[in-house]
Motif scaffolding. Structure first.
Motif, PDB file in Angstrom:
ATOM      1  N   CYS A 136       0.881  -1.168   0.000  1.00 54.76           N
ATOM      2  CA  CYS A 136       0.000   0.000   0.000  1.00 54.76           C
ATOM      3  C   CYS A 136       0.918   1.217   0.000  1.00 54.76           C
ATOM      4  CB  CYS A 136      -0.940  -0.001   1.202  1.00 54.76           C
ATOM      5  SG  CYS A 136      -0.093   0.107   2.788  1.00 54.76           S
ATOM      6  N   ARG A 137       0.343   2.381  -0.179  1.00 60.68           N
ATOM      7  CA  ARG A 137       1.173   3.581  -0.317  1.00 60.68           C
ATOM      8  C   ARG A 137       2.054   3.826   0.898  1.00 60.68           C
ATOM      9  NH1 ARG A 137      -1.759   8.641  -3.333  1.00 60.68           N
ATOM     10  NH2 ARG A 137      -1.935   7.695  -5.402  1.00 60.68           N
ATOM     11  N   TRP A 138       1.485   3.731   2.092  1.00 58.28           N
ATOM     12  CA  TRP A 138       2.271   4.062   3.282  1.00 58.28           C
ATOM     13  C   TRP A 138       3.412   3.075   3.485  1.00 58.28           C
ATOM     14  CZ3 TRP A 138       3.296   1.046   7.455  1.00 58.28           C
ATOM     15  CH2 TRP A 138       2.465  -0.047   7.713  1.00 58.28           C
ATOM     16  N   LYS A 139       3.196   1.805   3.122  1.00 56.72           N
ATOM     17  CA  LYS A 139       4.271   0.820   3.215  1.00 56.72           C
ATOM     18  C   LYS A 139       5.386   1.137   2.226  1.00 56.72           C
ATOM     19  CE  LYS A 139       1.979  -3.414   4.842  1.00 56.72           C
ATOM     20  NZ  LYS A 139       1.719  -4.830   4.480  1.00 56.72           N
ATOM     21  N   ILE A 141       6.153   4.079   0.958  1.00 53.90           N
ATOM     22  CA  ILE A 141       6.869   5.278   1.404  1.00 53.90           C
ATOM     23  C   ILE A 141       7.812   4.944   2.552  1.00 53.90           C
ATOM     24  CG2 ILE A 141       6.596   7.553   2.482  1.00 53.90           C
ATOM     25  CD1 ILE A 141       3.914   7.775   0.940  1.00 53.90           C
ATOM     26  N   ALA A 142       7.303   4.187   3.532  1.00 58.59           N
ATOM     27  CA  ALA A 142       8.126   3.837   4.694  1.00 58.59           C
ATOM     28  C   ALA A 142       9.325   2.990   4.295  1.00 58.59           C
ATOM     29  CB  ALA A 142       7.270   3.095   5.731  1.00 58.59           C
ATOM     30  N   CYS A 200       5.502   4.723  -5.916  1.00 63.62           N
ATOM     31  CA  CYS A 200       4.048   4.930  -5.771  1.00 63.62           C
ATOM     32  C   CYS A 200       3.387   5.098  -7.136  1.00 63.62           C
ATOM     33  CB  CYS A 200       3.772   6.146  -4.892  1.00 63.62           C
ATOM     34  SG  CYS A 200       3.991   5.843  -3.120  1.00 63.62           S
TER      35      CYS A 200
END
Length: 331
Positions: A136-139, A141-142, A200
């Protein structure tokens, strides 16, 4: 963070060439087992994209230094650690031989410092575990930010160890580390954000192109495979041929660190092997320092971005053809 020859003793250079060659040989063995035709153009296109982005040095505010994308984490998140590592080797070879960016003796060090950590540590110990249950996006980015920071810190520390092992007394280990690590922490954070933005986009366009998340992909592609590749190619051309003209004029993290400690722009070595390496590089570098030898025109930078990107695509395509031929011969 491209090391110059003067920073590396011949024995250290030989050791790092050996380490990088072993990793490359193992990567070739693993890549030959993969039969995915869609990865072939992506390998060349992403190699050209990383080459182009490395031409854009971004300023680190308040330091008088700049940084640039290394690209190992980005490539391995798309191609996997093995194909990503081989693609990074292609990028670094082109930079060294065609543009005299990084020394010939130091090429083994540069491959290890800039490619190995990003492609193997970043991909296998940070990216894959975080994507194990789907992306997912937050994963993304992290994983991008953490991976780039960690692997660039490892690369910077390796530079310090290699110079110490080479007997470069102008750069004492503790002092060199105390300067190198903080500046590359900042550079790694910026690289992580750039890497996250690209990944992303790919996640939204063609999520199946991201490595290590195939079992968890239930997201519909936003673009066709062809359009995605065209956008990446266009981005590489625009960045290398145009945006590279806006690159920061400040020295990169390694050059800045050397200046801080020694007060000099660079460290020089005049022994026979260094002169021989410099002579070879002078003959192979058609566009030294990303410029045309006979003029100071900025057109040389644009030309370098386009020529370099094309050269990386050609070299990576040659790698892919060789892998396929070897696989067919084995079969």
């Amino acid at each position: 963070m491209h090391m110059a020859d003067a920073l590396v003793a011949p024995a250290v250079a030989a050791t790092m060439y050996t380490c990088s060659a072993v990793a490359a040989g193992y990567s070739v063995k693993k890549v030959k087992l993969v039969d995915d035709p869609k990865r072939i153009p992506v390998m060349g296109v992403m190699g050209a994209f990383v080459f182009a982005t490395q031409m854009i040095n971004f300023t680190i505010p308040g330091t008088g230094s700049s940084g640039h994308l290394c690209g190992g984490m980005l490539l391995s998140a798309i191609l996997g650690p093995y194909a990503g590592f081989l693609t990074m080797i292609g990028v670094l070879q082109i930079q060294c031989l065609l543009f005299a960016d990084g020394g010939i003796l130091a090429l083994g060090c540069n491959i290890w410092n800039m490619a190995f950590y990003g492609c193997f540590i970043g991909a296998m110990l940070i990216w894959r575990p975080m994507m194990r249950k789907g992306a997912c996006r937050w994963k993304i980015i992290a994983a991008s930010v953490i991976g780039c920071i960690v692997t660039l810190q490892l690369g910077a520390f390796s530079v310090c160890l290699e110079t110490t092992a080479s007997g470069v007394t102008q750069l004492p280990l503790t002092v060199f580390v105390s300067v190198m690590q903080p500046i590359h922490l900042a550079i790694g954070a910026v690289e992580g954000l750039i890497t996250a933005a690209v990944l992303c986009f790919i996640y939204e366009a063609r999520p199946e192109l991201l490595w290590g998340i195939n079992d968890g992909v239930d997201k519909k592609p936003g673009l066709s495979y062809k359009k995605t590749v065209i956008i990446l190619v266009t981005a590489a051309v625009v960045i290398g041929g145009g945006l590279s003209l806006a690159a920061s004029e400040y020295p990169d993290g390694l050059e800045w660190s050397i200046q801080k400690i020694t007060g000099e722009d660079e460290i020089e070595a005049s022994d026979g092997i260094y002169e021989a390496a410099a002579s070879v590089q002078e003959k192979t570098a058609l566009l030294p320092d990303y410029s045309v030898k006979t003029t100071d025109s900025q057109a040389g930078t644009s030309l370098s971005g386009i020529v370099g990107g094309a050269a990386v695509i050609a070299l990576c395509s040659l790698f892919c053809v060789m892998f396929r031929l070897f696989r067919r011969k084995h079969e």
